[in-house]
Design a protein around this motif. Sequence first.
Motif, PDB file in Angstrom:
ATOM      1  N   LEU B 130     -57.334  -1.109 -93.031  1.00  0.00           N
ATOM      2  CA  LEU B 130     -56.392  -0.949 -91.757  1.00  0.00           C
ATOM      3  C   LEU B 130     -55.084  -1.923 -92.068  1.00  0.00           C
ATOM      4  O   LEU B 130     -54.136  -1.286 -91.573  1.00  0.00           O
ATOM      5  CB  LEU B 130     -57.148  -1.741 -90.807  1.00  0.00           C
ATOM      6  CG  LEU B 130     -56.770  -2.161 -89.410  1.00  0.00           C
ATOM      7  CD1 LEU B 130     -57.733  -2.173 -88.277  1.00  0.00           C
ATOM      8  CD2 LEU B 130     -55.940  -3.214 -89.316  1.00  0.00           C
ATOM      9  N   ASN B 146     -55.190   9.160 -85.152  1.00  0.00           N
ATOM     10  CA  ASN B 146     -56.082   8.539 -86.102  1.00  0.00           C
ATOM     11  C   ASN B 146     -56.097   7.123 -86.351  1.00  0.00           C
ATOM     12  O   ASN B 146     -56.937   6.419 -86.661  1.00  0.00           O
ATOM     13  CB  ASN B 146     -55.891   9.348 -87.598  1.00  0.00           C
ATOM     14  CG  ASN B 146     -56.913   9.550 -88.030  1.00  0.00           C
ATOM     15  OD1 ASN B 146     -58.104   9.815 -87.611  1.00  0.00           O
ATOM     16  ND2 ASN B 146     -56.637  10.035 -89.542  1.00  0.00           N
ATOM     17  N   TRP B 147     -55.166   6.383 -85.959  1.00  0.00           N
ATOM     18  CA  TRP B 147     -55.139   4.851 -85.664  1.00  0.00           C
ATOM     19  C   TRP B 147     -56.056   4.537 -84.702  1.00  0.00           C
ATOM     20  O   TRP B 147     -56.910   3.492 -84.905  1.00  0.00           O
ATOM     21  CB  TRP B 147     -53.659   4.510 -85.520  1.00  0.00           C
ATOM     22  CG  TRP B 147     -53.516   2.876 -85.270  1.00  0.00           C
ATOM     23  CD1 TRP B 147     -53.401   2.225 -84.152  1.00  0.00           C
ATOM     24  CD2 TRP B 147     -53.481   2.179 -86.257  1.00  0.00           C
ATOM     25  NE1 TRP B 147     -53.372   1.093 -84.012  1.00  0.00           N
ATOM     26  CE2 TRP B 147     -53.436   0.632 -85.438  1.00  0.00           C
ATOM     27  CE3 TRP B 147     -53.749   1.721 -87.587  1.00  0.00           C
ATOM     28  CZ2 TRP B 147     -53.476  -0.396 -85.973  1.00  0.00           C
ATOM     29  CZ3 TRP B 147     -53.287   0.687 -88.271  1.00  0.00           C
ATOM     30  CH2 TRP B 147     -53.284  -0.475 -87.362  1.00  0.00           C
ATOM     31  N   GLY B 150     -59.493   4.822 -85.717  1.00  0.00           N
ATOM     32  CA  GLY B 150     -59.767   3.876 -86.845  1.00  0.00           C
ATOM     33  C   GLY B 150     -60.004   2.810 -86.054  1.00  0.00           C
ATOM     34  O   GLY B 150     -61.153   1.835 -86.487  1.00  0.00           O
ATOM     35  N   LEU B 232     -61.372  11.964 -91.190  1.00  0.00           N
ATOM     36  CA  LEU B 232     -61.285  12.511 -92.371  1.00  0.00           C
ATOM     37  C   LEU B 232     -60.345  13.829 -92.174  1.00  0.00           C
ATOM     38  O   LEU B 232     -59.541  13.955 -92.876  1.00  0.00           O
ATOM     39  CB  LEU B 232     -62.262  12.662 -93.277  1.00  0.00           C
ATOM     40  CG  LEU B 232     -63.168  11.290 -93.619  1.00  0.00           C
ATOM     41  CD1 LEU B 232     -64.189  11.349 -94.402  1.00  0.00           C
ATOM     42  CD2 LEU B 232     -61.856  10.342 -94.382  1.00  0.00           C
ATOM     43  N   HIS B 240     -51.761  13.406 -96.183  1.00  0.00           N
ATOM     44  CA  HIS B 240     -51.581  12.126 -96.653  1.00  0.00           C
ATOM     45  C   HIS B 240     -50.115  11.677 -96.731  1.00  0.00           C
ATOM     46  O   HIS B 240     -49.582  12.470 -97.075  1.00  0.00           O
ATOM     47  CB  HIS B 240     -52.488  11.626 -97.808  1.00  0.00           C
ATOM     48  CG  HIS B 240     -52.840  10.254 -97.773  1.00  0.00           C
ATOM     49  ND1 HIS B 240     -52.050   9.290 -97.969  1.00  0.00           N
ATOM     50  CD2 HIS B 240     -54.127   9.818 -97.531  1.00  0.00           C
ATOM     51  CE1 HIS B 240     -52.759   7.947 -97.897  1.00  0.00           C
ATOM     52  NE2 HIS B 240     -53.784   8.554 -97.540  1.00  0.00           N
ATOM     53  N   THR B 241     -49.928  10.439 -96.181  1.00  0.00           N
ATOM     54  CA  THR B 241     -48.603   9.697 -96.207  1.00  0.00           C
ATOM     55  C   THR B 241     -48.298   9.495 -97.792  1.00  0.00           C
ATOM     56  O   THR B 241     -49.274   9.535 -98.603  1.00  0.00           O
ATOM     57  CB  THR B 241     -48.378   8.633 -95.393  1.00  0.00           C
ATOM     58  OG1 THR B 241     -49.565   7.839 -95.905  1.00  0.00           O
ATOM     59  CG2 THR B 241     -48.527   8.999 -94.186  1.00  0.00           C
TER      60      THR B 241
HETATM   61  C1  HEM Z   1     -65.845   3.528 -90.914  1.00  0.00           C
HETATM   62  C2  HEM Z   1     -64.318   3.176 -91.278  1.00  0.00           C
HETATM   63  C3  HEM Z   1     -63.237   3.961 -91.783  1.00  0.00           C
HETATM   64  C4  HEM Z   1     -63.412   5.090 -93.032  1.00  0.00           C
HETATM   65  C5  HEM Z   1     -64.564   5.478 -93.652  1.00  0.00           C
HETATM   66  C6  HEM Z   1     -62.091   5.539 -93.203  1.00  0.00           C
HETATM   67  C7  HEM Z   1     -61.612   6.381 -93.959  1.00  0.00           C
HETATM   68  C8  HEM Z   1     -60.291   6.652 -94.481  1.00  0.00           C
HETATM   69  C9  HEM Z   1     -60.066   7.407 -95.500  1.00  0.00           C
HETATM   70  C10 HEM Z   1     -60.998   7.871 -96.804  1.00  0.00           C
HETATM   71  C11 HEM Z   1     -58.731   7.743 -95.481  1.00  0.00           C
HETATM   72  C12 HEM Z   1     -57.509   8.320 -96.497  1.00  0.00           C
HETATM   73  C13 HEM Z   1     -57.389   7.453 -97.625  1.00  0.00           C
HETATM   74  C14 HEM Z   1     -56.351   6.321 -97.355  1.00  0.00           C
HETATM   75  O1  HEM Z   1     -55.422   6.171 -96.626  1.00  0.00           O
HETATM   76  O2  HEM Z   1     -57.103   5.032 -97.540  1.00  0.00           O
HETATM   77  C15 HEM Z   1     -58.175   7.194 -94.288  1.00  0.00           C
HETATM   78  C16 HEM Z   1     -56.874   7.341 -93.684  1.00  0.00           C
HETATM   79  C17 HEM Z   1     -56.584   6.504 -92.730  1.00  0.00           C
HETATM   80  N1  HEM Z   1     -57.123   5.757 -91.701  1.00  0.00           N
HETATM   81 FE1  HEM Z   1     -59.067   5.197 -91.990  1.00  0.00          FE
HETATM   82  N2  HEM Z   1     -61.103   4.706 -92.337  1.00  0.00           N
HETATM   83  C18 HEM Z   1     -61.986   3.907 -91.644  1.00  0.00           C
HETATM   84  C19 HEM Z   1     -61.367   2.931 -90.509  1.00  0.00           C
HETATM   85  C20 HEM Z   1     -60.053   3.002 -89.962  1.00  0.00           C
HETATM   86  C21 HEM Z   1     -59.404   2.010 -89.346  1.00  0.00           C
HETATM   87  C22 HEM Z   1     -60.150   0.708 -88.885  1.00  0.00           C
HETATM   88  C23 HEM Z   1     -57.962   2.415 -89.116  1.00  0.00           C
HETATM   89  C24 HEM Z   1     -56.948   1.605 -88.346  1.00  0.00           C
HETATM   90  C25 HEM Z   1     -57.227   1.025 -87.048  1.00  0.00           C
HETATM   91  C26 HEM Z   1     -57.790   3.396 -89.864  1.00  0.00           C
HETATM   92  C27 HEM Z   1     -56.750   4.267 -89.995  1.00  0.00           C
HETATM   93  C28 HEM Z   1     -56.249   5.292 -90.769  1.00  0.00           C
HETATM   94  C29 HEM Z   1     -55.273   5.912 -90.768  1.00  0.00           C
HETATM   95  C30 HEM Z   1     -54.149   5.900 -89.656  1.00  0.00           C
HETATM   96  C31 HEM Z   1     -55.201   6.937 -91.821  1.00  0.00           C
HETATM   97  C32 HEM Z   1     -53.986   7.775 -92.285  1.00  0.00           C
HETATM   98  C33 HEM Z   1     -53.266   7.035 -93.286  1.00  0.00           C
HETATM   99  C34 HEM Z   1     -52.316   7.750 -94.188  1.00  0.00           C
HETATM  100  O3  HEM Z   1     -52.433   8.879 -94.049  1.00  0.00           O
HETATM  101  O4  HEM Z   1     -51.557   7.210 -94.776  1.00  0.00           O
HETATM  102  N3  HEM Z   1     -58.996   3.788 -90.406  1.00  0.00           N
HETATM  103  N4  HEM Z   1     -59.256   6.718 -93.527  1.00  0.00           N
END
Ligand code: HEM
Lengths: 258, 549
Positions: B130, B146-147, B150, B232, B240-241
């Motif tokens: 995050l 997606n945020w 998250g 995902l 991805h960014t």
């Molecule tokens: C169960 C918990 C979570 C899992 C398994 C997860 C998994 C992932 C994965 C594998 C990606 C792509 C790789 C990366 O950018 O690291 C991703 C991207 C992203 N995640 Fe998570 N995430 C989780 C929680 C969160 C949380 C808590 C937030 C923010 C509040 C969040 C926001 C985002 C966003 C905005 C992206 C797109 C990033 C980009 O394209 O640069 N995620 N997530």
Amino acid sequence: MALSRRHPAAVFAVLAIALGTTGAAYAAVSASTAPKQVVKSATQVEQGKSLFLEGCSSCHGLAAQGSSDGPSLIGVGSAAVDFQVGSGRMPLAGPAVQAVSKPSQYSESEIAALAAYVASVGPGPAIPTQDMLKTDGADLALGGELFRTNCSQCHSVSGKGGALSEGRWAPNLMGADGKEMYEAMVTGPQNMPIFSDKTITVEEKQAIIRYLQELQKQESPGGAALGRLGPVTEGLFLFIVGLGALIVVAVWIGAKAK
Amino acid sequence: MSTNKAIDTVAGGKAGVVGNYLDDRLHGASGVKKLLNKVFPDHWSFMLGEIALYSFIILLLSGTYLTLWFKPSMTEVVYNGSYMPLKGVKMSEAYASTLDISFDVRAGLLMRQIHHWAALFFVAAVSVHLLRVFFTGAFRKPREINWVIGTLLLVLAILEGFAGYSLPDDLLSGTGLRIAEGIVQAIPLLGTYVAMFLFGGEFPGNDFISRLYSIHILLVPGILLALVSAHLIIVFYQKHTQFPGAGRTESNVVGYRLYPIYMAKAGGFFFIVFGVTTLIAALVTINPIWLYGPYTPSQVTAGSQPDWYIGWLDGAVRLTPNWETNLLGHTISWNLLIPALIIPGIMFTALGVYPWIEAWVTGDKREHHLLDRPRNAPTRTGLGVMAISFYLMLWISGGNDIIATAFSLSINEITWSLRVLLFVVPPLSFVITKRACLGLQRRDRDKLLHGYETGRVLRLPHGEYIEVHAPVSDEERAVLLGKNDVAPLQLGSATDANGVANPKGKSGARRAKLSEWFYGDNVPVPSAAELEEAAHHLAHASHSEITSH
Ligand code: HEM
């Protein structure tokens, strides 16, 4: 109780307690050995008194009656002296929130003498005998329950100690021996309550001691115990070692990709 | 597909062979092919989300093993297993079965420890992930949804962890539940009823563990799984960014194809995460429930702490003074309401809506696929560090008793200091961080204009010393030029040019002020003309270096 019935012999009995190795009951039962010990204690009390005047009276008063710098020791018993002086808490170096334990300044016989003297000024809990410290037959599980009910709120379930208010603390018990544990329970040093034989019987005290000794011996079944401090050290370990390692790997993979 | 080939040869070896094998067979399926040709950019911080994902998988696997033996029942039994210090003690079946898993089930203790360590990893990885998304501005349009997903994942991960931590019904978890019950009861008006409903009567009741069990193994993991999938799929869909760099634009993605290289890398990383978790679980104890004993309301222990991710809430409870008010016969327990409901409510809501807040303040409605380097968004970075420091103060306070004993301090003094620091450190962190970011921006600008300092000092013929500057590499230049300069909003002033009050003027002016605060101090990237001029200078400088030889 034995003491009050034998009023005329009170002085002797008190001296017998003061010996430092026998409890009141023991002294009453084993009449044959008592006189010899009494004779021995008479000189011991003398020696104790002079040690007391030298090292303790400045705070506890010339007759152990107490002063503004230290509480009265009348009736604290030989167990309290053995605990306080044996653990190096006394003589107190100076004003402090809590006396710290350190290597004792007195030899074993000097401690016994001091204990004998303090016991002679007023009856109180006696130093436990070897018999009282026997824990072979004690109930381990009962000891655990008693420990969690009576002690863990200050000393923590793992016996690692904990913080009390205003900078005071309940110490880590993992280095204490059976005698110290017993004496701590019967004398209630500082903020610790007194656990008399009415609240926790001798057998129950033995059970607690057995449980604590088991904890002291226990190898952690799950691997490194992280100080048995619970989730705080677990969390720190997670961030510093665990997540740290994974991030290092991630950076490494990232760097290799270039 | 010449580029594909090129990458294959780079990868070489076995991955390439397997790759070609599958490639030949999957050839017909163009949809799959398109999917496999998807490109992922490469940066270590993009793997933080993966750590979260893999810990989640580890949790599902190890958790399934535990369900085979765990009995979610409050029925009282007498323990008769092989842990001697508890033999003969009356306890709930839940606690007894957890002891059995620890001492009498093959690999049970290892599995318990894997599961618990993985849970700590999971929430930690989610949180750090995050932070990476926040500090790089990856949440900006079009990734706001997606945020939010998250944020929900984070809240659910914390709830899931707390539910799991409470299942064994040991003294520590029971103490935690008791506090949770108090917090539920503190909800004005409804509290008592909700608590009665949740616990099926008076605490601890007979139903709670079995209810918690359904929540922990069915409900929350189900929602988590669904949300993780959605998360995902969206990442995949939106692409991805990437960080700015040579050849990287808002409309391309530079990196590796999903298949085979990215898949091989991701698969390998899964095993590394699994390996590290298992290694730690095999070597380091976590939650030694046998020490805590069964939960009995009459017992407490010093040093009762929750797992790390609840620690900040526990800390908030410890910091809040004992405030209560009596309103029409109802006691309002501010001492629980504020730290356990109001503060987290505000923090999580602010987290969830942050993308919109920032977009509103900056007026920036463009799509962003190139990330910000944290220094290039000083106000955002400052706010983030401020939030972290606030969280940290609460977190430290959650361990105040351990700190007191470890460093021989007074717990009361620690509490008072933290009460003050809670309000002093965060704003200070904001200011310091923002300044540091601006400093870095200035350095970046200098680098573009005057090159980097080579560390070589020269003495000029007339005796002056100069340090030789050399132009930055093309790659670094691209990174530095990738900075996204946004001018503060120029919204209507309170009155228009004719001095007539502008109906939207007041709020507009306020917004402009906010925007100025957000962007005002920005150190702009040098303009093309400035760069041109600077390049000329630099060439001149290196020329003088040559002549002075
Ligand atoms: C169960 C918990 C979570 C899992 C398994 C997860 C998994 C992932 C994965 C594998 C990606 C792509 C790789 C990366 O950018 O690291 C991703 C991207 C992203 N995640 Fe998570 N995430 C989780 C929680 C969160 C949380 C808590 C937030 C923010 C509040 C969040 C926001 C985002 C966003 C905005 C992206 C797109 C990033 C980009 O394209 O640069 N995620 N997530």
